[in-house]
Design an enzyme around this catalytic site. Sequence first.
Site, mmCIF file in Angstrom:
data_model
loop_
_atom_site.group_PDB
_atom_site.id
_atom_site.type_symbol
_atom_site.label_atom_id
_atom_site.label_comp_id
_atom_site.label_asym_id
_atom_site.label_seq_id
_atom_site.Cartn_x
_atom_site.Cartn_y
_atom_site.Cartn_z
ATOM 1 N N THR A 123 12.460 0.030 6.537
ATOM 2 C CA THR A 123 13.188 0.530 7.718
ATOM 3 C C THR A 123 12.231 0.965 8.832
ATOM 4 O O THR A 123 12.647 1.123 9.978
ATOM 5 C CB THR A 123 14.049 1.748 7.336
ATOM 6 O OG1 THR A 123 13.166 2.794 6.931
ATOM 7 C CG2 THR A 123 15.028 1.425 6.227
ATOM 8 N N ASP A 140 -9.216 9.638 7.994
ATOM 9 C CA ASP A 140 -10.417 9.077 7.355
ATOM 10 C C ASP A 140 -11.686 9.732 7.896
ATOM 11 O O ASP A 140 -12.631 9.988 7.149
ATOM 12 C CB ASP A 140 -10.477 7.560 7.592
ATOM 13 C CG ASP A 140 -9.535 6.811 6.653
ATOM 14 O OD1 ASP A 140 -9.157 7.377 5.612
ATOM 15 O OD2 ASP A 140 -9.170 5.676 6.987
#
Length: 216
Positions: free
Chosen positions: A115, A210
């Site tokens: 979705t 990260d």
Amino acid sequence: MAVTPADMPQVMVIGHPLVQHKLTLLRQKQTSTGEFRRLAREISLLMAYELTRDLPLEFTAIETPLEPMQAPILAGKKLCIVTILRAGDGIAEGMLDLVPSARVGHIGLYRDPETLEPVEYYLKLPEDVGERLVIVVDPMLATGHSAAAALARLKQAGATQLRFACLLAAPEGIAVLTAAHPDVPVFTCAIDRELDSHAYIRPGLGDAGDRLFGTK
Ligand code: URA
């Protein structure tokens, strides 16, 4: 020093020279994980200074070594920082350096691959979140969908006084967030050019999670 762009009355860009200088260092690809974390923390502390500029004060009786006086202290309940996992944690730390007694909530969202809607997988908030100023933090306001979903969930949980803080925003993310939540002021250190096809902010700083946690 926060500037509101003429066409974005809800948005405050923190133009303080120290913030802008540190943001430039943060963006650079050669900046190490440790340095990135330290810079993000310092910028967040400075952002917290701007975000809390209008907190209400009340007077309390104290005694200095020389005489009694009425002195200002923060009125009401301490604020609550809500981090959008996981990169929001890197912002919360710096804000807590300045406001150590703030409460901290966490919200985790992932994007459903079918979705493409944000789905909540974690939520922990102070019980009295409705009585506090809530600062929702995520370093990157990219598509704006997670931020808008997080704010909607917080409103559902009773929060009424909300602010959103990020290091960098894309124009696309600002449009989505301010359309969904016209009542929530948005604080950012810069509005970058655009989102790319992978929903990265350009020129940006890469993947904030990260870079904060050294996972790539
Ligand atoms: N999230 C990131 O970490 N970086 C971006 O550029 C966009 C979203």
